[in-house]
Design a protein around this motif. Structure first.
Motif, PDB file in Angstrom:
ATOM      1  N   GLU A 153      55.471 -14.970   0.390  1.00  0.00           N
ATOM      2  CA  GLU A 153      55.752 -14.310  -0.878  1.00  0.00           C
ATOM      3  C   GLU A 153      56.405 -12.962  -0.605  1.00  0.00           C
ATOM      4  OE1 GLU A 153      51.988 -16.183  -3.410  1.00  0.00           O
ATOM      5  OE2 GLU A 153      52.078 -14.031  -3.010  1.00  0.00           O
ATOM      6  N   THR A 158      55.044  -8.866  -5.094  1.00  0.00           N
ATOM      7  CA  THR A 158      53.579  -8.787  -5.213  1.00  0.00           C
ATOM      8  C   THR A 158      52.969  -7.544  -4.580  1.00  0.00           C
ATOM      9  OG1 THR A 158      53.288 -10.058  -3.178  1.00  0.00           O
ATOM     10  CG2 THR A 158      53.386 -11.301  -5.253  1.00  0.00           C
ATOM     11  N   THR A 161      50.049  -4.892  -5.916  1.00  0.00           N
ATOM     12  CA  THR A 161      49.498  -5.482  -7.139  1.00  0.00           C
ATOM     13  C   THR A 161      48.164  -6.133  -6.786  1.00  0.00           C
ATOM     14  OG1 THR A 161      50.360  -7.744  -6.896  1.00  0.00           O
ATOM     15  CG2 THR A 161      51.867  -6.067  -7.823  1.00  0.00           C
ATOM     16  N   VAL A 163      47.383  -9.097  -6.896  1.00  0.00           N
ATOM     17  CA  VAL A 163      47.534 -10.461  -6.373  1.00  0.00           C
ATOM     18  C   VAL A 163      48.318 -10.481  -5.060  1.00  0.00           C
ATOM     19  CG1 VAL A 163      47.389 -11.439  -8.681  1.00  0.00           C
ATOM     20  CG2 VAL A 163      49.644 -10.938  -7.695  1.00  0.00           C
ATOM     21  N   PRO A 166      46.937 -13.768  -1.553  1.00  0.00           N
ATOM     22  CA  PRO A 166      46.704 -14.987  -2.352  1.00  0.00           C
ATOM     23  C   PRO A 166      45.254 -15.434  -2.437  1.00  0.00           C
ATOM     24  CG  PRO A 166      48.648 -15.258  -0.974  1.00  0.00           C
ATOM     25  CD  PRO A 166      47.988 -13.976  -0.538  1.00  0.00           C
ATOM     26  N   GLU A 167      44.476 -15.180  -1.397  1.00  0.00           N
ATOM     27  CA  GLU A 167      43.106 -15.691  -1.377  1.00  0.00           C
ATOM     28  C   GLU A 167      42.067 -14.575  -1.449  1.00  0.00           C
ATOM     29  OE1 GLU A 167      42.407 -18.890  -1.643  1.00  0.00           O
ATOM     30  OE2 GLU A 167      44.549 -19.426  -1.580  1.00  0.00           O
ATOM     31  N   LEU A 171      42.008 -12.983  -8.630  1.00  0.00           N
ATOM     32  CA  LEU A 171      42.566 -14.320  -8.859  1.00  0.00           C
ATOM     33  C   LEU A 171      42.658 -15.129  -7.566  1.00  0.00           C
ATOM     34  CD1 LEU A 171      45.379 -13.526 -11.457  1.00  0.00           C
ATOM     35  CD2 LEU A 171      43.158 -14.563 -11.879  1.00  0.00           C
ATOM     36  N   ALA A 172      41.766 -14.844  -6.651  1.00  0.00           N
ATOM     37  CA  ALA A 172      41.780 -15.545  -5.361  1.00  0.00           C
ATOM     38  C   ALA A 172      41.704 -17.051  -5.558  1.00  0.00           C
ATOM     39  CB  ALA A 172      40.611 -15.080  -4.507  1.00  0.00           C
ATOM     40  N   ARG A 174      43.591 -19.077  -7.192  1.00  0.00           N
ATOM     41  CA  ARG A 174      43.982 -19.617  -8.486  1.00  0.00           C
ATOM     42  C   ARG A 174      45.368 -20.257  -8.469  1.00  0.00           C
ATOM     43  NH1 ARG A 174      41.432 -17.544 -13.045  1.00  0.00           N
ATOM     44  NH2 ARG A 174      42.959 -18.770 -14.221  1.00  0.00           N
ATOM     45  N   ASP A 178      49.154 -18.945 -11.931  1.00  0.00           N
ATOM     46  CA  ASP A 178      48.215 -18.008 -12.555  1.00  0.00           C
ATOM     47  C   ASP A 178      48.354 -16.602 -11.984  1.00  0.00           C
ATOM     48  OD1 ASP A 178      47.215 -19.919 -14.214  1.00  0.00           O
ATOM     49  OD2 ASP A 178      45.332 -20.215 -13.133  1.00  0.00           O
ATOM     50  N   ARG A 179      48.556 -16.509 -10.675  1.00  0.00           N
ATOM     51  CA  ARG A 179      48.642 -15.189 -10.050  1.00  0.00           C
ATOM     52  C   ARG A 179      49.880 -14.439 -10.534  1.00  0.00           C
ATOM     53  NH1 ARG A 179      49.812 -16.182  -5.132  1.00  0.00           N
ATOM     54  NH2 ARG A 179      49.621 -14.000  -4.479  1.00  0.00           N
ATOM     55  N   ALA A 182      49.534 -13.068 -14.001  1.00  0.00           N
ATOM     56  CA  ALA A 182      48.698 -11.871 -14.075  1.00  0.00           C
ATOM     57  C   ALA A 182      49.497 -10.591 -13.885  1.00  0.00           C
ATOM     58  CB  ALA A 182      47.582 -11.951 -13.039  1.00  0.00           C
TER      59      ALA A 182
END
Length: 250
Positions: A153, A158, A161, A163, A166-167, A171-172, A174, A178-179, A182
Motif C-alpha cells: 500500500e 495511508t 492515518t 489504517v 493493515p492488521e 480496523l485491523a 477488516r 473498509d479500511r 475509514a
C-alpha cells in the motif's frame, strides 16, 4: 528416432504414470528401482533416471533420502470460486473460501515499511523507490498453510492515518474496502490476474509442497477511481486449487 516417436525416457515415464494413475502403484508404494526399470524396459541407467525425473517433476513421486522413490498421495483439488466483490468479507481468495466453506481460518502477518520495486511501482502507479507498507501473510485452514500473500500500500495514501498498518489499529483485519472507507476513500473497482509459475523454494516449503512445483498467483489491485490504493499477490499450490470465475453480465 522416427518422426513423432517418443524418446525412450518419456515412453518409460508414460507407462509408469499409467500404473500410478490406474492404482497399480498406489500412494506410498515404492517406485521400481533404477536397476529394475532398466531390466523391465530394456533401457540404460540414464533413461531410467530421466524417466524418474519426469515423474518427480509432475509431482507423482517423491524421493526419500536413503530409502528410494515413492508414489505421492495426490491432494484433492479444491474449487475456489470468484464471484465479485459485493461483500467486503469475500474480497480475498482466502476469505471467500472461508465464507464458501463456512469454516474459520487463521492467519499470521507482519508489516514493514519499504521502497517500491519497479514492478510494484507500476502496479500502484507511483515512482520506483516511493515508500510503501508491505504486509506478508500466511493463511491457514485447520492449522495447515493454504495460501501466502504479500500486499503493498502506498504510504502517500495511508501514511499517518489510523489504517496505516493493515492488521493493527481500530480496523485491523477488516480488509482494504473498509479500511479505505475509514479515511474517506471509496474503493469502486478491482483488477485481478491469475497466472502460474514454478514455485520458489521458500513458497513451496511454507505451503508444504515440493520445490519447483507450480503455484497459482492471483495478482489483485484495488482502485479508487483510477488510483490504485493496494496491490497484492496471493500464492497457492496449483495442485490444491482451481480458480473459477462466475461474474454478472451487464
Amino acid at each position: 528416432m522416427a518422426f513423432g516417436e517418443q524418446p525412450a525416457y518419456l515412453r518409460v515415464a508414460d507407462d509408469l504414470r499409467k500404473k500410478i494413475v490406474g492404482g497399480e502403484l498406489p500412494p506410498h508404494a515404492r517406485l521400481p528401482s533404477q536397476a529394475r526399470i532398466r531390466e523391465v524396459y530394456g533401457v540404460s541407467d540414464t533413461v531410467a533416471l530421466e524417466a524418474r525425473k519426469v515423474l518427480m517433476a509432475e509431482g507423482l513421486v517423491e524421493g526419500r533420502s536413503g530409502s528410494g522413490t515413492y508414489v505421492r498421495e495426490q491432494p484433492v483439488q479444491r474449487r475456489l470460486s470468484r464471484t465479485g466483490y459485493r461483500s467486503p468479507t469475500r474480497c480475498t481468495p482466502f476469505r471467500q473460501e472461508q465464507a464458501d466453506e463456512q469454516t474459520r481460518g487463521t492467519w499470521e502477518s507482519s508489516s514493514e515499511r519499504g521502497a517500491a520495486s519497479t514492478e510494484v511501482a507500476v502496479r500502484l502507479r507511483i515512482e520506483p523507490g516511493e515508500e510503501v507498507m508491505r504486509t506478508r501473510y500466511v493463511f491457514r485452514s485447520a492449522g495447515e498453510p493454504t495460501m501466502l500473500s504479500t500486499s503493498w500500500e502506498p504510504l502517500a495514501v495511508t501514511g499517518r492515518t489510523p489504517v496505516m498498518l493493515p492488521e493493527e489499529g481500530p480496523l485491523a483485519g477488516r480488509g482494504v474496502v473498509d479500511r479505505m472507507a475509514a479515511i474517506g476513500l471509496v474503493v469502486d473497482n478491482v483488477a485481478e490476474e491469475v497466472s502460474a509459475r514454478p514455485g520458489l523454494a521458500e513458497e513451496t516449503l511454507a505451503l508444504g509442497g515440493v520445490p519447483g512445483h507450480a503455484v497459482l498467483v492471483v495478482s489483485r489491485t484495488f482502485f479508487v477511481g483510477r488510483r490504485p490504493v493496494e496491490t497484492a499477490d496471493v500464492v497457492t499450490l496449483a495442485e490444491r486449487y482451481r480458480i473459477a470465475y462466475h461474474l454478472p453480465v451487464r
